[in-house]
Enzyme design. Structure first.
Site, PDB file in Angstrom:
ATOM      1  N   GLY A  18       9.584   1.733  -3.919  1.00  0.00           N
ATOM      2  CA  GLY A  18       8.730   2.803  -3.430  1.00  0.00           C
ATOM      3  C   GLY A  18       7.952   2.332  -2.220  1.00  0.00           C
ATOM      4  O   GLY A  18       7.969   1.157  -1.851  1.00  0.00           O
ATOM      5  N   GLY A  71       1.082   4.307   1.925  1.00  0.00           N
ATOM      6  CA  GLY A  71       0.327   4.156   3.153  1.00  0.00           C
ATOM      7  C   GLY A  71       0.025   2.718   3.536  1.00  0.00           C
ATOM      8  O   GLY A  71      -0.247   2.422   4.690  1.00  0.00           O
ATOM      9  N   VAL A  84       7.054  -1.469  -1.945  1.00  0.00           N
ATOM     10  CA  VAL A  84       7.214  -2.253  -3.154  1.00  0.00           C
ATOM     11  C   VAL A  84       8.700  -2.516  -3.374  1.00  0.00           C
ATOM     12  O   VAL A  84       9.520  -1.593  -3.276  1.00  0.00           O
ATOM     13  CB  VAL A  84       6.621  -1.521  -4.377  1.00  0.00           C
ATOM     14  CG1 VAL A  84       6.770  -2.379  -5.631  1.00  0.00           C
ATOM     15  CG2 VAL A  84       5.156  -1.202  -4.140  1.00  0.00           C
ATOM     16  N   ASP A 144      -8.300   5.403  -6.472  1.00  0.00           N
ATOM     17  CA  ASP A 144      -7.048   6.079  -6.097  1.00  0.00           C
ATOM     18  C   ASP A 144      -6.226   6.410  -7.347  1.00  0.00           C
ATOM     19  O   ASP A 144      -5.033   6.117  -7.417  1.00  0.00           O
ATOM     20  CB  ASP A 144      -6.239   5.201  -5.138  1.00  0.00           C
ATOM     21  CG  ASP A 144      -5.217   6.020  -4.327  1.00  0.00           C
ATOM     22  OD1 ASP A 144      -5.371   7.262  -4.269  1.00  0.00           O
ATOM     23  OD2 ASP A 144      -4.291   5.426  -3.760  1.00  0.00           O
TER      24      ASP A 144
END
Length: 822
Positions: A524, A527, A531, A640
């Protein structure tokens, strides 16, 4: 008869009313996704309900295909028998235990078949037709197949006599009434060793598979007087006892066990313990009620893998082998924080450098039982002992020599070593572990035997040191010159990370590049970086490569130190990091099912999560946040929280991930001023002031609850204008008493549990208030989910929520401070 599957129905129906426990020959079952049980990824072929007369609960026994892979979609299945139940509670628990499997060593794939052939043979074949397993009962007059109330698969003839049964072929489990007959065994495997318990003539014996096999427990019964003939020894699990039968109908002795209050089974677990399990209510789960080997006096250090490979166990504590009278050694722990995982040589044994093999002497080691039958041994005396050790050094498969004072024993695999006082076992016992010396160290060992060579080496070493010193001086001068000309390296590159204690493992950039195969397998991106999947040894990891060194090395390492020190079952663990020049990488544990968003937004056409799984995910997120907010030395605000940052393991347990935007707060700080950070749609209103508390996570948590319940994004451009924003829609539906409209329509089960779902929505409303002081703490949220606290007065919450409570930041913010999926 064509392909068929009988799906497992979780209905509270008496045993005699279910017609899914038998089958006739000429039937085929296909491992098909059409019959997918989302609760535990199983495809059930036939099943029954076992009703306990003395209790109000029921257990479901089923045979079918069970997923044993961490991949999704699943790529490995066993044909197996399970027993358990489904508990439908706010934080539901699904308890199904596999108690037998046909193909444990050879899993099959999607579209594999199980065929009950016309001639009475049960045959398992993989999707490509490869033969995997069969009952080998062709032409034995098999008339049908059934599963009994104790999970026994039985093939029977027209007289209902047993032709074949799974009870005669146990894997790791024995049920009440089932016998372990001489020649059969219970087997349990780990990455370190395979352990098994078997009935042998006169008793029960436990081994770890190695060369030679490691006998770590025996329970021998006196052989009865007289000839017992060829009748095999049988060890039978009875209600309240483990019974040994030697000879025809001769009851020799039994071990007392707890009397069953409900269904029991005995299992050899992966740690070598033989435990008795029982289904217990009202908790309704499998619970250990007795450790059988422990009750018979086995020392905790005698279990073969208690301290992993090469680990030394003393008094229940694990350490690595050390040379006598020395604090240094040739081994290091696999994981400093988990000494029970074992040790690994600092320099791996190499067969190509056999001339540099030496022995590390470890005194007072009790490794094997005193029965050395079938061991590679030589009668002991000092001369022969030296010859035995020298022979081992010349044989690369020999990894250690054990001296018992009587014999010399070769060992090819080193499991846990038991350190013990000599008087305890009555003789001096030592272990000589083979170690690999580096070529330099090997020369040092030999140098003291030859003085002339030693003097020559001194001359060579002196000249070498002089050359190195000159080169070093030139390097220093060049470095000073480059620095004065404005070298582009970071100002704090010289910061020594060893100044910070308790740091996670530091990896080189080269090592992480190799373990990710050149950063080729992307999991993935977001911003702040991408990964990648990697592999360190046998373990998968997730390596996050930050796009740029946005902060100095010292600040980065201090942040890593803090995040690396937190460890909780519902937080993704930081394993290590890399900080080289401008490279910043973080190494996390690998979580197999990926992020929550892929399971609730239906992007991958997956089956809808059941209500209990959703409740458990919500509870797991709450526990992870509660640990960050209330149990760490410094409060940690994640900042987040969103589905992309919630990862799910094999069993759909949730772990909070990605701490790249987190803010550390001292315990005496009520608020902290910081730059806006986070993701649109999840930001609390107080971000407008840039003065925030950990309660911003509570607001984001409320948004995530609603996304889990509704199965849609908070901000969804595909929805009509009035439904564009989920939290606005939540406010409107609450005012008109139409919250039921927000329940995920993919799940009929959630509609049937609408009262519980609406209560969960009201918990979300409590978390979504504008005034952060009115939001609950995460510990209070957990108490509500556990049913020990009530949601604050609904009317008060709804009044506050209805007053101009439009969600903050529905429009995109600056790209530089807003993160994407990470």
């Amino acid at each position: 008869m064509g392909p068929s599957v009988l799906f497992f129905l979780a209905a509270a129906t008496p045993l005699h009313a279910l017609d899914y426990s038998t089958a006739k020959p000429s039937t085929i079952w296909i491992n098909s996704d059409d019959f997918f049980d989302n609760r535990n990824y199983s495809r059930n072929i036939f099943s029954i309900v076992q009703t306990q007369d003395h209790s109000d609960f029921q257990l479901y026994i089923a045979a079918g295909f069970y997923c044993v892979s961490s991949m999704f979609p699943c790529d490995k299945f066993l044909f197996a028998v399970s027993i358990g139940d489904f508990v439908d509670t706010m934080v539901g628990i699904y308890n199904r235990q596999i108690v037998w499997s046909a193909n444990g060593a050879r899993p099959v794939r999607e579209n594999a078949t199980l065929e009950f052939t016309a001639d009475g043979n049960l045959v398992l074949a993989d999707a490509d037709g490869t033969h995997i397993w069969s009952s080998n009962t062709s032409s034995q007059g098999v008339d049908g197949m059934k599963i009994t109330e104790f999970g026994n698969i039985v093939l029977f003839d027209h007289k209902n006599a047993i032709v074949w049964q799974s009870f005669d072929h146990p894997t790791d489990t024995v049920f009440t009434g089932q016998s372990l007959v001489e020649g059969t065994r219970l087997t349990s495997s780990t990455s370190v060793a395979t352990m098994y318990i078997t009935a042998e003539r006169g008793g029960l014996f436990a081994y770890a598979e190695s060369t030679p096999p490691k006998l770590y427990f025996e329970c021998s019964m006196p052989i009865p007087v007289g000839n017992i003939g060829n009748y095999p020894t049988k060890v039978t699990l009875m209600n309240g006892s483990l019974t040994f039968i030697l000879g025809q109908d001769f009851l020799n002795e039994s071990i007392t066990l707890p009397v069953a209050q409900s269904t029991q089974y005995m299992r050899l677990d992966s740690d070598g313990h033989l435990r008795l399990y029982e289904w217990s209510g009202p908790i309704e789960r499998w619970t250990v009620v007795y450790d059988i080997l422990g009750s018979l006096g086995i020392d905790p250090c005698d279990y073969p893998t208690v301290c992993g490979e090469y680990g030394v166990c003393r008094g229940g504590q694990c350490t690595c082998p050390l040379e006598s009278n020395s604090s240094s050694g040739y081994f290091k722990p696999m994981d400093e924080r988990k000494p029970n995982l074992g040790c690994t040589p600092l320099t791996p044994i190499s067969c190509e450098e056999i001339q540099h093999h030496q022995f590390l002497a470890i005194p007072n080691i009790y490794y094997y039982d005193q029965n050395y039958t079938n061991f590679h041994s030589i009668t002991y005396n000092e001369t022969i002992m030296d010859a035995c050790k020298q022979a081992c050094l010349k044989n690369c498969s020999c990894m250690a020599v054990l001296s018992t004072g009587i014999e010399c024993v070769w060992v090819t695999k080193i499991l846990s070593l038991h350190s013990i006082e000599p008087e305890t076992i009555g003789y001096n016992s030592s272990a000589y572990l083979k170690v690999q010396l580096s070529p330099t160290n090997g020369d040092k060992e030999k140098a003291h035997l030859n003085p002339s060579k030693k003097n020559k080496k001194k001359v060579i070493i002196g000249a070498t040191v002089g050359v190195i010193a000159t080169l070093l001086l030139l390097v220093i001068v060049a470095a000073i010159y480059l620095r004065r000309r404005g070298d582009y390296e970071e100002k704090d590159e010289e910061f020594d990370f060893d100044q910070l204690t308790g740091m996670p493992t530091r990896f080189s950039f080269k090592m992480l590049r190799e373990c990710t195969e050149g950063f080729s397998r992307k999991l993935g991106e977001g911003g702040f970086g991408s990964v990648f999947e990697g592999k360190l040894g046998e373990d998968k990891v997730a390596v996050k490569r930050l796009e740029s060194a946005r902060q100095g090395k010292k600040e980065f390492l201090e942040e890593v130190q803090t995040i690396g020190s937190i460890e909780h079952i519902n937080l993704v663990r930081l394993i290590g990091f890399c900080a080289e020049k401008f490279e910043r990488l973080l190494v996390y544990e690998y979580v197999s099912r990926g992020s929550l968003d892929r399971w609730i937004y239906y992007r991958h056409e997956n089956a809808p999560l059941d209500w209990c799984t959703r409740c458990r995910i919500i509870m797991d997120i709450a526990k992870g946040l509660c640990y960050l907010h209330e149990d760490c030395r410094r409060k940690i605000a994640h900042l987040d929280i969103k589905p992309q940052n919630i990862l799910l393991d094999d069993n759909f347990n949730a772990k909070v991930a990605n701490f790249g935007l987190c803010k550390l707060m001292n315990r005496d700080q009520s608020k902290v001023v910081t730059m806006m950070r986070g993701t649109p749609g999840y930001l609390a209103p107080e971000w407008l002031t840039s003065s925030i508390t950990e309660k911003v996570d509570v607001y984001s948590f409320g948004v995530v609850i609603m996304e889990i319940i509704s199965g849609r994004r908070n901000i969804d451009n595909s929805q009509p204008g009035e439904n564009f924003h989920l939290i606005n829609l939540l406010r409107e539906k609450e005012q008109t008493n139409q919250l039921i409209d927000l329940i995920d329509r993919h799940s009929e089960e959630m509609i049937s549990c609408k009262e519980e779902v609406i209560q969960m929505m009201k918990l979300a409303l409590w978390c979504l208030q504008n005034d952060s002081t009115r939001r609950p703490s995460m510990s209070t949220v957990i108490k509500v989910l556990e049913g020990v606290a009530r949601i604050e007065t609904s009317e008060a919450i709804l009044i506050m929520f209805a007053k101009n409570n439009a969600p903050a930041y529905s429009a995109p913010s600056q790209a530089s401070i807003i993160s994407g999926p990470r």
